[in-house]
Write a protein that holds these residues in place. Structure first.
Motif, short mmCIF file in Angstrom:
data_model
loop_
_atom_site.label_atom_id
_atom_site.label_comp_id
_atom_site.label_asym_id
_atom_site.label_seq_id
_atom_site.Cartn_x
_atom_site.Cartn_y
_atom_site.Cartn_z
N HIS A 1 1.03 -1.13 0.03
CA HIS A 1 -0.07 0.06 -0.23
C HIS A 1 0.82 1.25 0.29
N HIS A 2 0.53 2.37 -0.41
CA HIS A 2 0.97 3.45 -0.41
C HIS A 2 1.67 3.92 0.23
N ARG A 3 0.80 3.96 1.36
CA ARG A 3 1.05 4.58 2.68
C ARG A 3 2.38 4.21 2.73
N THR A 4 2.71 3.17 3.24
CA THR A 4 3.42 2.48 4.10
C THR A 4 4.97 3.56 3.47
N PHE A 5 5.35 3.53 1.66
CA PHE A 5 6.55 3.87 0.79
C PHE A 5 6.14 5.91 -0.10
N HIS A 6 4.95 6.17 0.84
CA HIS A 6 4.99 7.56 0.13
C HIS A 6 5.07 8.57 1.16
N ALA A 7 5.59 9.35 0.55
CA ALA A 7 6.36 10.78 1.67
C ALA A 7 4.62 11.75 2.01
N THR A 8 3.86 11.34 1.56
CA THR A 8 2.02 11.40 1.55
C THR A 8 1.21 10.54 0.94
N ALA A 9 -0.37 10.58 2.16
CA ALA A 9 -1.11 9.37 1.07
C ALA A 9 -2.87 9.94 0.52
N VAL A 10 -3.05 9.14 -0.05
CA VAL A 10 -5.04 9.27 0.15
C VAL A 10 -5.10 9.25 1.35
N PRO A 11 -6.16 10.12 1.68
CA PRO A 11 -6.70 9.64 3.29
C PRO A 11 -7.49 8.57 3.39
N ASP A 12 -7.68 8.35 4.05
CA ASP A 12 -8.25 6.62 5.08
C ASP A 12 -9.53 7.34 3.73
N HIS A 13 -10.33 8.24 4.34
CA HIS A 13 -11.76 7.94 3.99
C HIS A 13 -12.25 8.11 2.59
N GLU A 14 -11.13 8.59 2.18
CA GLU A 14 -10.72 8.06 0.67
C GLU A 14 -9.82 6.58 -0.53
N ASP A 15 -9.50 5.96 0.98
CA ASP A 15 -9.11 4.83 0.69
C ASP A 15 -9.39 3.88 -0.01
N HIS A 16 -10.90 3.32 -0.23
CA HIS A 16 -11.92 2.78 -1.00
C HIS A 16 -12.24 2.86 -2.42
N ASP A 17 -11.90 4.34 -2.74
CA ASP A 17 -12.37 4.76 -4.42
C ASP A 17 -10.39 5.05 -4.48
N PHE A 18 -10.18 5.43 -4.09
CA PHE A 18 -8.67 5.59 -4.98
C PHE A 18 -7.45 5.76 -4.82
N THR A 19 -6.75 5.42 -5.49
CA THR A 19 -5.51 4.69 -5.38
C THR A 19 -4.54 5.38 -5.50
N ARG A 20 -2.46 4.53 -5.62
CA ARG A 20 -2.08 5.56 -6.69
C ARG A 20 -1.51 4.43 -7.35
N PHE A 21 0.27 5.25 -7.67
CA PHE A 21 0.96 3.90 -8.64
C PHE A 21 1.78 3.87 -6.97
N TYR A 22 2.13 2.23 -6.60
CA TYR A 22 2.90 2.34 -5.66
C TYR A 22 4.28 2.84 -5.96
N ARG A 23 5.18 1.66 -7.14
CA ARG A 23 6.47 1.93 -7.04
C ARG A 23 7.00 2.11 -8.56
N TRP A 24 6.95 2.75 -9.80
CA TRP A 24 7.76 2.02 -10.51
C TRP A 24 9.11 1.52 -10.86
N HIS A 25 8.53 0.51 -11.38
CA HIS A 25 10.64 -0.01 -11.42
C HIS A 25 10.17 -1.18 -12.32
N ILE A 26 11.92 -1.56 -12.38
CA ILE A 26 12.48 -2.85 -13.30
C ILE A 26 12.75 -3.85 -12.34
N ASP A 27 12.04 -5.24 -12.64
CA ASP A 27 12.59 -6.10 -11.49
C ASP A 27 13.86 -6.83 -11.64
N ALA A 28 14.81 -6.46 -10.52
CA ALA A 28 16.24 -6.21 -10.62
C ALA A 28 16.86 -6.16 -9.28
#
Length: 390
Positions: free
Chosen positions: A128-155
Motif C-alpha cells: 500500500h502506498h501509505r507505507t512508502f510514499h511521503a504523502t498518502a490518500v486520506p483514509d476515508h478515500e482509500d476505498h475509491d482512490f489509490t496511487r502507483f506504488y512504485r514504478w520499477h524494473i525487477d532487478a
C-alpha cells in the motif's frame, strides 16, 4: 517446424497512446515445442507484454521453465537476490513467499490463504502506498482512490552475478470478484488521474518513453549511465516516494554505509546504460529504476552525484512516459498469465484492498546471465564495469 500459436495486438481506444501489448492463444505452456517458444520469443520482444488467458493449470515448474527459457545460460537465482528479499530491512522482504519445491517462483498477493503449493497459513499483504510514499490518500478515500506504488524494473541492481532479469512472468491464481475499480491519482500538480481495475499491474513502454524525448534528451540518455546504490532495497528502506511512484523524495533519509548489510563492494556496484537495446527489434528503451539511482555518469566523464539533482533529472526524462494515456493497466482475471519484457517496460503495483479481499499470484524472474546491451555496446560486450564504493 512451424507453430500454430496466435498472437493478436491488444486493442485500445483511439485516444490511447498505448503502443504495446498482445494476447497469445492456441498454446500449451506445459508442453512448449521449440517452434512455440520461438514464436513467443518473437512476440514478446515485438510487443513487450504478452497475455495468456485461462492458464490456471500451469504449474510452478512450467512457469519457471518458460521464464528460464528466455535465458538458458542463467543460473537459477531469483532476480532480486537473497539480500534484497531475505534482509528484514529490505522494502521487498514483506511482499514475497517462496514456493518450497520451486524456489525461483514467489507467491504474492493479499489476505489469508490456508495452504498453497506447500506453503501454509499464508498472510499476504498487497503493498500500500501509505507505507512508502511521503504523502498518502486520506483514509476515508482509500476505498475509491489509490496511487502507483512504485514504478520499477525487477532487478537486484547490486551484485556482479545479478544482472537484471530478461523477463518476468505473473500468474493470477485468485482475484477478488465484483469488478471494483479505483481512481489512481498522480497528485503531482498535473491533475492527472487514471481509472484502473482493483489491484491492476500497470505497465509503460520504455521504448515509447525514449522515443518521446527531444533530440537533445535522446542524446543525453544514449550517452549516460546510471549508478545504482549498493544494497538499494535496504538503502532506500527509510526513504519515501513521490506521489506518482516515480522515484524518491530527497529528504536525507537513505541509510548510511554503516547501516547496510555489508560494506559496499566495488565489484558488486552496478553502473548500467540509461537505454537498453531490444535484442530483436533493435529499438532503445529508457530503462531506469528511479528509486534506486545514486549517480549519473555522463558521456564526457562527468559524474553527477548530487542525489536530488540525479532524481530530478531522471524524473524529468521518465515522467512523460507514465502519462495516463500511455499506461496499460491490466484487468486481471483468474488464470491470466502475463509475460513481460523486464528490459523494455517499467511496471507498478497499484491498488488498495479491503481486509476480506483475497488475491493470490505467482511471480517468477531470474537473474540474467548477461547485462543489458546499451546503445554503443556490441553483443559481446554486455558486462558493465563496476563502480567504486560509495
Amino acid at each position: 517446424m512451424s507453430s500454430n500459436i496466435r498472437v493478436e495486438p491488444l486493442v485500445f481506444p483511439e485516444s490511447s497512446g498505448i503502443d504495446f501489448g498482445a494476447s497469445v492463444s492456441n498454446v500449451d505452456i506445459e508442453h512448449l515445442t521449440d517452434a512455440d517458444f520461438a514464436a513467443i520469443r518473437e512476440a514478446l520482444f515485438t510487443h513487450q507484454v504478452l497475455v495468456f488467458k485461462n492458464q490456471s493449470h500451469v504449474t510452478p515448474k512450467a512457469q519457471y521453465e518458460l521464464t528460464h527459457r528466455f535465458d538458458p545460460a542463467a543460473a537459477s537465482k531469483y532476480g532480486h537476490g537473497d539480500t534484497a528479499t531475505g534482509n528484514k530491512r529490505s522494502i521487498l522482504h514483506p511482499d514475497l513467499r517462496t514456493i518450497p519445491h520451486q524456489p525461483q517462483v514467489q507467491v504474492i498477493g493479499h489476505g489469508r490463504v490456508d495452504e498453497y503449493e506447500g506453503l501454509r497459513d499464508l498472510r499476504l499483504k498487497h503493498p500500500h502506498h501509505r507505507t512508502f510514499h511521503a504523502t498518502a490518500v486520506p483514509d476515508h478515500e482509500d476505498h475509491d482512490f489509490t496511487r502507483f506504488y512504485r514504478w520499477h524494473i525487477d532487478a537486484a541492481l547490486y551484485g556482479a552475478d545479478l544482472a537484471p532479469p530478461v523477463v518476468t512472468t505473473l500468474l493470477a491464481v485468485k482475484v477478488p470478484g465484483g469488478g471494483r475499480r479505483q481512481t489512481c491519482r498522480y497528485e503531482d500538480g498535473s491533475g492527472d488521474e487514471l481509472d484502473v481495475p482493483l489491484g491492476t499491474t500497470a505497465f509503460v513502454n520504455g521504448e515509447a518513453m525514449y522515443d518521446s524525448l527531444s533530440e537533445a534528451d535522446k542524446e543525453f540518455a544514449r550517452t549516460t549511465k546510471v549508478e545504482y546504490a549498493p544494497h538499494p532495497y535496504v538503502w532506500m528502506s527509510s526513504a519515501r516516494s513521490r506521489s506518482d511512484g516515480l522515484g524518491l523524495v530527497s529528504e536525507g533519509r537513505e541509510l548510511g554505509i554503516e547501516d547496510l548489510p555489508s560494506p559496499p563492494d566495488p565489484k558488486a556496484v552496478q553502473i548500467l546504460p540509461m537505454c537498453w537495446r531490444n535484442p530483436v527489434t533493435g529499438r532503445l528503451a529508457l530503462q531506469v529504476h528511479p528509486s534506486a539511482v545514486l549517480a549519473l555518469h555522463l558521456g564526457d566523464g562527468t559524474v553527477i552525484d548530487d542525489l536530488e539533482r540525479v532524481r530530478e533529472t531522471v524524473h524529468r526524462l521518465q515522467r512523460p512516459g507514465i502519462a495516463p494515456r500511455r499506461v496499460y493497466a491490466h484487468d486481471w482475471r483468474e488464470g491470466d498469465l502475463v509475460l513481460f519484457h523486464n528490459r523494455g517496460v517499467l511496471h507498478s503495483v497499484v491498488g488498495a484492498f479491503a481486509e476480506d479481499e483475497v488475491r493470490l499470484f505467482r511471480q517468477c524472474n531470474i537473474a540474467a546471465s548477461h547485462f543489458p546491451v546499451g546503445p554503443r555496446q556490441q553483443l559481446g560486450d554486455q558486462k558493465v564495469a563496476a563502480a567504486t564504493a560509495v
